[in-house]
Structures are given as structure tokens and as C-alpha cells.
Design a protein around this motif. Structure first.
Motif, PDB file in Angstrom:
ATOM      1  N   VAL A   1       0.864  -1.158   0.000  1.00 40.31           N
ATOM      2  CA  VAL A   1       0.000   0.000   0.000  1.00 40.31           C
ATOM      3  C   VAL A   1       0.912   1.223   0.000  1.00 40.31           C
ATOM      4  O   VAL A   1       1.812   1.320   0.820  1.00 40.31           O
ATOM      5  CB  VAL A   1      -0.908   0.012   1.254  1.00 40.31           C
ATOM      6  CG1 VAL A   1      -1.770   1.254   1.276  1.00 40.31           C
ATOM      7  CG2 VAL A   1      -1.774  -1.233   1.295  1.00 40.31           C
ATOM      8  N   GLY A   2       0.722   2.145  -0.889  1.00 36.39           N
ATOM      9  CA  GLY A   2       1.590   3.317  -0.958  1.00 36.39           C
ATOM     10  C   GLY A   2       0.793   4.592  -1.125  1.00 36.39           C
ATOM     11  O   GLY A   2      -0.307   4.595  -1.655  1.00 36.39           O
ATOM     12  N   GLY A   3       1.361   5.697  -0.667  1.00 44.14           N
ATOM     13  CA  GLY A   3       0.773   7.000  -0.866  1.00 44.14           C
ATOM     14  C   GLY A   3      -0.478   7.302  -0.060  1.00 44.14           C
ATOM     15  O   GLY A   3      -1.252   8.160  -0.443  1.00 44.14           O
ATOM     16  N   LEU A   4      -0.692   6.633   1.040  1.00 45.95           N
ATOM     17  CA  LEU A   4      -1.875   6.910   1.860  1.00 45.95           C
ATOM     18  C   LEU A   4      -1.725   8.238   2.577  1.00 45.95           C
ATOM     19  O   LEU A   4      -0.678   8.546   3.119  1.00 45.95           O
ATOM     20  CB  LEU A   4      -2.054   5.821   2.927  1.00 45.95           C
ATOM     21  CG  LEU A   4      -2.350   4.410   2.462  1.00 45.95           C
ATOM     22  CD1 LEU A   4      -2.451   3.492   3.673  1.00 45.95           C
ATOM     23  CD2 LEU A   4      -3.623   4.352   1.666  1.00 45.95           C
ATOM     24  N   THR A   5      -2.774   9.013   2.589  1.00 50.14           N
ATOM     25  CA  THR A   5      -2.759  10.249   3.368  1.00 50.14           C
ATOM     26  C   THR A   5      -3.812  10.223   4.462  1.00 50.14           C
ATOM     27  O   THR A   5      -3.942  11.166   5.219  1.00 50.14           O
ATOM     28  CB  THR A   5      -2.989  11.473   2.454  1.00 50.14           C
ATOM     29  OG1 THR A   5      -4.210  11.293   1.748  1.00 50.14           O
ATOM     30  CG2 THR A   5      -1.833  11.646   1.487  1.00 50.14           C
ATOM     31  N   ASP A   6      -4.600   9.161   4.514  1.00 51.88           N
ATOM     32  CA  ASP A   6      -5.517   8.982   5.632  1.00 51.88           C
ATOM     33  C   ASP A   6      -5.595   7.490   5.945  1.00 51.88           C
ATOM     34  O   ASP A   6      -5.036   6.670   5.247  1.00 51.88           O
ATOM     35  CB  ASP A   6      -6.903   9.576   5.346  1.00 51.88           C
ATOM     36  CG  ASP A   6      -7.633   8.847   4.225  1.00 51.88           C
ATOM     37  OD1 ASP A   6      -7.752   7.610   4.291  1.00 51.88           O
ATOM     38  OD2 ASP A   6      -8.092   9.519   3.289  1.00 51.88           O
ATOM     39  N   ASP A   7      -6.275   7.156   7.028  1.00 48.25           N
ATOM     40  CA  ASP A   7      -6.305   5.776   7.517  1.00 48.25           C
ATOM     41  C   ASP A   7      -7.401   4.910   6.905  1.00 48.25           C
ATOM     42  O   ASP A   7      -7.499   3.735   7.218  1.00 48.25           O
ATOM     43  CB  ASP A   7      -6.480   5.773   9.035  1.00 48.25           C
ATOM     44  CG  ASP A   7      -5.292   6.384   9.754  1.00 48.25           C
ATOM     45  OD1 ASP A   7      -4.176   6.252   9.242  1.00 48.25           O
ATOM     46  OD2 ASP A   7      -5.502   6.983  10.823  1.00 48.25           O
ATOM     47  N   GLY A   8      -8.241   5.473   6.044  1.00 47.25           N
ATOM     48  CA  GLY A   8      -9.359   4.723   5.475  1.00 47.25           C
ATOM     49  C   GLY A   8      -8.970   3.402   4.836  1.00 47.25           C
ATOM     50  O   GLY A   8      -9.553   2.352   5.151  1.00 47.25           O
ATOM     51  N   PRO A   9      -7.976   3.383   3.936  1.00 48.17           N
ATOM     52  CA  PRO A   9      -7.585   2.109   3.322  1.00 48.17           C
ATOM     53  C   PRO A   9      -7.085   1.071   4.325  1.00 48.17           C
ATOM     54  O   PRO A   9      -7.322  -0.119   4.153  1.00 48.17           O
ATOM     55  CB  PRO A   9      -6.474   2.507   2.349  1.00 48.17           C
ATOM     56  CG  PRO A   9      -6.780   3.933   2.007  1.00 48.17           C
ATOM     57  CD  PRO A   9      -7.311   4.518   3.291  1.00 48.17           C
ATOM     58  N   LEU A  10      -6.424   1.510   5.400  1.00 41.45           N
ATOM     59  CA  LEU A  10      -5.983   0.554   6.414  1.00 41.45           C
ATOM     60  C   LEU A  10      -7.170  -0.077   7.126  1.00 41.45           C
ATOM     61  O   LEU A  10      -7.164  -1.265   7.421  1.00 41.45           O
ATOM     62  CB  LEU A  10      -5.068   1.224   7.439  1.00 41.45           C
ATOM     63  CG  LEU A  10      -3.652   1.523   6.980  1.00 41.45           C
ATOM     64  CD1 LEU A  10      -2.858   2.180   8.106  1.00 41.45           C
ATOM     65  CD2 LEU A  10      -2.951   0.278   6.518  1.00 41.45           C
ATOM     66  N   ARG A  11      -8.179   0.713   7.400  1.00 39.96           N
ATOM     67  CA  ARG A  11      -9.381   0.163   8.048  1.00 39.96           C
ATOM     68  C   ARG A  11     -10.046  -0.881   7.163  1.00 39.96           C
ATOM     69  O   ARG A  11     -10.591  -1.859   7.659  1.00 39.96           O
ATOM     70  CB  ARG A  11     -10.345   1.296   8.411  1.00 39.96           C
ATOM     71  CG  ARG A  11      -9.875   2.108   9.615  1.00 39.96           C
ATOM     72  CD  ARG A  11     -10.956   3.045  10.136  1.00 39.96           C
ATOM     73  NE  ARG A  11     -11.224   4.139   9.227  1.00 39.96           N
ATOM     74  CZ  ARG A  11     -10.537   5.271   9.196  1.00 39.96           C
ATOM     75  NH1 ARG A  11      -9.526   5.445  10.019  1.00 39.96           N
ATOM     76  NH2 ARG A  11     -10.852   6.233   8.350  1.00 39.96           N
ATOM     77  N   ALA A  12      -9.969  -0.696   5.853  1.00 42.54           N
ATOM     78  CA  ALA A  12     -10.562  -1.672   4.934  1.00 42.54           C
ATOM     79  C   ALA A  12      -9.814  -3.007   4.972  1.00 42.54           C
ATOM     80  O   ALA A  12     -10.403  -4.049   4.679  1.00 42.54           O
ATOM     81  CB  ALA A  12     -10.570  -1.116   3.505  1.00 42.54           C
ATOM     82  N   LEU A  13      -8.530  -2.993   5.355  1.00 40.30           N
ATOM     83  CA  LEU A  13      -7.743  -4.226   5.394  1.00 40.30           C
ATOM     84  C   LEU A  13      -8.156  -5.178   6.510  1.00 40.30           C
ATOM     85  O   LEU A  13      -7.764  -6.339   6.500  1.00 40.30           O
ATOM     86  CB  LEU A  13      -6.252  -3.900   5.540  1.00 40.30           C
ATOM     87  CG  LEU A  13      -5.569  -3.303   4.331  1.00 40.30           C
ATOM     88  CD1 LEU A  13      -4.117  -2.971   4.662  1.00 40.30           C
ATOM     89  CD2 LEU A  13      -5.643  -4.238   3.139  1.00 40.30           C
ATOM     90  N   LYS A  14      -8.939  -4.710   7.459  1.00 39.58           N
ATOM     91  CA  LYS A  14      -9.306  -5.601   8.564  1.00 39.58           C
ATOM     92  C   LYS A  14     -10.120  -6.803   8.094  1.00 39.58           C
ATOM     93  O   LYS A  14     -10.234  -7.786   8.805  1.00 39.58           O
ATOM     94  CB  LYS A  14     -10.013  -4.845   9.680  1.00 39.58           C
ATOM     95  CG  LYS A  14     -11.338  -4.245   9.327  1.00 39.58           C
ATOM     96  CD  LYS A  14     -11.874  -3.478  10.522  1.00 39.58           C
ATOM     97  CE  LYS A  14     -13.153  -2.770  10.167  1.00 39.58           C
ATOM     98  NZ  LYS A  14     -13.650  -1.971  11.272  1.00 39.58           N
ATOM     99  N   ALA A  15     -10.627  -6.745   6.875  1.00 37.32           N
ATOM    100  CA  ALA A  15     -11.344  -7.895   6.316  1.00 37.32           C
ATOM    101  C   ALA A  15     -10.381  -8.989   5.844  1.00 37.32           C
ATOM    102  O   ALA A  15     -10.789 -10.134   5.651  1.00 37.32           O
ATOM    103  CB  ALA A  15     -12.220  -7.448   5.138  1.00 37.32           C
ATOM    104  N   CYS A  16      -9.102  -8.670   5.699  1.00 39.89           N
ATOM    105  CA  CYS A  16      -8.086  -9.636   5.245  1.00 39.89           C
ATOM    106  C   CYS A  16      -7.568 -10.418   6.449  1.00 39.89           C
ATOM    107  O   CYS A  16      -6.428 -10.238   6.889  1.00 39.89           O
ATOM    108  CB  CYS A  16      -6.957  -8.924   4.521  1.00 39.89           C
ATOM    109  SG  CYS A  16      -7.471  -7.988   3.092  1.00 39.89           S
ATOM    110  N   LYS A  17      -8.386 -11.287   6.976  1.00 41.73           N
ATOM    111  CA  LYS A  17      -8.102 -11.973   8.239  1.00 41.73           C
ATOM    112  C   LYS A  17      -6.844 -12.837   8.225  1.00 41.73           C
ATOM    113  O   LYS A  17      -6.275 -13.105   9.273  1.00 41.73           O
ATOM    114  CB  LYS A  17      -9.302 -12.843   8.657  1.00 41.73           C
ATOM    115  CG  LYS A  17     -10.557 -12.040   8.941  1.00 41.73           C
ATOM    116  CD  LYS A  17     -10.384 -11.212  10.173  1.00 41.73           C
ATOM    117  CE  LYS A  17     -11.684 -10.506  10.525  1.00 41.73           C
ATOM    118  NZ  LYS A  17     -11.502  -9.479  11.512  1.00 41.73           N
TER     119      LYS A  17
END
Length: 181
Positions: A1-17
Motif C-alpha cells: 500500500v503506498g501513498g496513503l494520506t488517511d487511515d481509510g484504506p488501512l481500516r478496509a484491510l481488517k477484512a483480510c483476516k
């Protein structure tokens, strides 16, 4: 994951158990971003490069139950002026066995208390040597481009009684320090 400026995409990763390894480059991460990863029970390794972290973001890494490896390259604390070392150092990484720091000078490592279980440490760039002797479990130490290693710093290294491997590549070794080898 690159170039994130907010935490939204990280929160979406919680589905990747089943996620075991995460690499973030060029991201800005807060406590809520890493906090969202807390449910990833299998996440073992996190690599951060060119990232900006808040102290609470760094502290949230310690909530990852299986975190065993952490690598930080050219990372910096974005709120270092407003957070003292205790914000970060109150974290404990009970399973962290490997830490790699590459040119991440803004991370205050004035106390290694949070690294008690550390077995492998690799540093490229500046390092505070005074606390190395407290890393009782350290088996592998690699210091690269860390500046001058004098007799006092070598004494700190020589106090690591469980050390099996020492890499002093691209360093300046003072004549007085070579007697300690």
C-alpha cells in the motif's frame, strides 16, 4: 500500500483476516489506522518506508498480537514535538524478535524497554548506543553507517552476552575500540 494520506484504506484491510505481511510506503499513519489492524491475528511482519507516523500510530503497532518483525526505513514521527518519548516507549512488543531501522532518526530510542524480547537488531544510520546493553536476548546485531564506534560504544556492544553475530559494515572504528573485538 503506498501513498496513503488517511487511515481509510488501512481500516478496509481488517477484512483480510489471513494477512501475514504488510508493506506501507509513503503513508501517513495514525493510531486509528493501525488500531483498525488489531483484529488481524496473523499479521507477523510490518514494513514501513518513507512513512509519517503519529506516536499513537506507532503505539498501536504493539496491539498486533503476533507482530514479530518490524522494519522502518526513512520513517519519521510527524508529531514528535508534541509527544514525549514515554508515549511511544510505554508500548511493549511482547513478540517482536526482529527490528530494522534504516535512516529513521526521529524515532526516540532513548529507552529500549519496549524491546526486551528482541533477538535481531539491524540499524543503518544513527543509533543511541547507551541502552544496547539492556537487550539481554539480542543474538544478531548489524550496525551500518552508524558513525564512529569508540571504546565506550564498543563496551556497550561487548556487554551483549548472548550475541552470536555482529556486523559492523561501513562504520568508523576508533583504534581504542578495536581492542574490544
Amino acid at each position: 500500500v503506498g501513498g496513503l494520506t488517511d487511515d481509510g484504506p488501512l481500516r478496509a484491510l481488517k477484512a483480510c483476516k489471513q494477512l501475514r505481511h504488510l508493506v506501507l510506503c509513503g503513508a501517513e499513519v495514525t493510531g486509528s489506522g493501525f488500531g483498525a489492524l488489531g483484529g488481524l491475528e496473523h499479521l507477523r511482519d510490518v514494513v514501513l518506508c518513507d512513512c509519517k507516523l503519529t506516536a499513537s500510530g506507532f503505539k498501536s503497532l504493539s496491539d498486533l498480537p503476533q507482530l514479530q518483525g518490524l522494519a522502518m526505513s526513512r520513517c519519521r514521527l510527524v508529531d514528535a514535538a508534541t509527544n514525549d518519548d514515554s508515549t511511544m516507549m510505554s508500548s511493549e512488543f511482547p513478540r517482536l524478535g526482529t527490528l530494522w531501522l534504516k535512516w529513521s532518526p526521529s524515532f526516540p530510542l532513548s529507552s529500549f524497554g519496549w524491546l526486551r524480547s528482541l533477538r535481531h537488531l539491524r540499524v543503518q544510520g544513527d543509533l543511541l548506543f547507551d541502552e544496547l546493553g539492556t537487550l539481554d536476548s539480542l543474538e544478531t546485531l548489524a550496525l551500518r553507517q552508524t558513525g564512529m564506534i569508540d571504546e565506550n560504544r564498543m563496551e556497550n556492544i561487548s556487554s551483549l552476552t548472548n550475541l552470536l553475530s555482529l556486523d559492523l559494515s561501513c562504520i568508523n572504528l576508533a583504534d581504542s575500540a578495536s581492542d574490544r573485538l
